[in-house]
Enzyme design. Sequence first.
Site, mmCIF file in Angstrom:
data_model
loop_
_atom_site.group_PDB
_atom_site.id
_atom_site.type_symbol
_atom_site.label_atom_id
_atom_site.label_comp_id
_atom_site.label_asym_id
_atom_site.label_seq_id
_atom_site.Cartn_x
_atom_site.Cartn_y
_atom_site.Cartn_z
ATOM 1 C CD GLU A 8 0.603 -7.972 3.782
ATOM 2 O OE1 GLU A 8 1.024 -6.684 4.448
ATOM 3 O OE2 GLU A 8 1.014 -8.237 2.727
ATOM 4 C CG ASP B 270 6.412 -5.326 -2.534
ATOM 5 O OD1 ASP B 270 7.138 -4.327 -2.475
ATOM 6 O OD2 ASP B 270 5.671 -6.095 -1.649
HETATM 7 N N1 HPA Z 1 3.342 -5.325 3.203
HETATM 8 C C1 HPA Z 1 3.893 -4.453 4.195
HETATM 9 N N2 HPA Z 1 4.901 -3.942 3.806
HETATM 10 C C2 HPA Z 1 5.354 -3.880 2.786
HETATM 11 C C3 HPA Z 1 4.831 -4.506 1.719
HETATM 12 C C4 HPA Z 1 3.890 -5.410 2.107
HETATM 13 O O1 HPA Z 1 3.184 -6.115 1.159
HETATM 14 N N3 HPA Z 1 5.521 -4.507 0.627
HETATM 15 C C5 HPA Z 1 6.608 -3.575 0.995
HETATM 16 N N4 HPA Z 1 6.392 -3.488 2.411
HETATM 17 ZN ZN ZN Z 2 2.112 -3.243 0.285
#
Ligand code: HPA
Ligand code: ZN
Length: 316
Positions: A195, A274
Site C-alpha cells: 500500500e 474503511d
Molecule cells: N491500511 C492499513 N491498516 C489499516 C487500514 C489500511 O487501509 N485500514 C485499517 N487499518
Molecule cells: Zn485495509
Amino acid sequence: MLDLAQRPKAELHLHLEGALEPELMFALAKRNDVQLPYADENAIRAAYDFSQLQDFLDLYYAGTSVLQSADDFHALAMHYAERAIADGVTHAECFFDPQAHTDRGIAMDVVFSGLTRAAGEARERGLTLSLILCFLRHLSEDEALRTLDAALPFRDHFIGVGLDSSEVGHPPSKFRRVFEQAGKLGLRRVAHAGEEGPPEYVWQALDELGVERIDHGNRALEDKALVARLRRDRIPLTVCPLSNLRLCVVDSLDAHPLRNMLEAGLTVTVNSDDPAYFGGYVNDNYIAVQDALGLSDRDITTLIEFSMASRFVTDT
Ligand code: HPA
Ligand code: ZN
C-alpha cells in the site's frame, strides 16, 4: 449499464472499525458517555482530510474509543451488513482489530460476542460474514502472539488472520512466527502489503508469512518478477480504489493501477477498506473506477467474478 446492486459479489477487504460512520460514532459516544473532540458529525467528516495512511490511522484508532459493549460491536457490524446487502454483497470476509480494543481494556469475548451475533443475523438476511483477525503491525510480534492466544477460545468464530496498521518500517518478516502458528491452527492468512510499503514487503508476505491474498498490493507493479509470481500463483489482490485516493496512494483515480493489474493478468478484486472514512461502500468503488479508468461492463463482470473466486469460504 450494469445494475451493480443486482450483481452478487464478495467483499474481501473491509475493516469493520472502518465502517464506523460519524452518526453511529456520536450515538455510541452518547450511550457510553465518551467525550469526542468534535462538535457534531459534520466536524468529524471535515477532519477526514488525510495525506497519508498514518493521518487516517490516528483518527481511526481514536474513533474506536466509543466501542465498549458487545451491543456496540453488534451495531457496528450490522450497520456494515445493511450497507453491504444493499450493494448486492452476498459474502464478506471482514477484518477486525482486537488489539485496538483489548489495549483499551475491552475483553476479547466482548468483541467476539457482538461481531458473532451480527454475523448470525446477517446470514438470515442473505449475507454471510466471516471474520479475519488482524494483528497491528506497529505493535510487537510478542503482542500478536498473545493476541492469537487470547482468541483461541473463539477459534470457530474466525477464519483467518491478517496484518494491518502502519506499514512502512514494519515489514511482514517481523510477524513470521505468529503467522506460522496461525497456519498450524488451520487459519487462512492474508496481509496488507504494497500500500505504502515497497515490493519487498509483498515478497515477504508471500514467502515468509505464507499469505494467500495480498491486501492492496499496488506497489507490486514496480517489480516485474513479482507480477509474474502473483500471476503464476493466482494470488488475489484486494484493491481499494477510494481508499487509495483518500490516503494519497494515488494522485487521482485515473492514475489508479487497477487497469494495469487486470492487463497484467492479475486476479484483482474491488473493495471499500474503511468506507466510513473514505467516502464510499463497495459499489461506489466499482463505479468510481469504471468512470475514471473507462472500464467496460465486461471488465466489471470480471472483477465481480474474481471477488467470488477469491473467497476463502465458499460453502455457505
Ligand atoms: N491500511 C492499513 N491498516 C489499516 C487500514 C489500511 O487501509 N485500514 C485499517 N487499518
Ligand atoms: Zn485495509
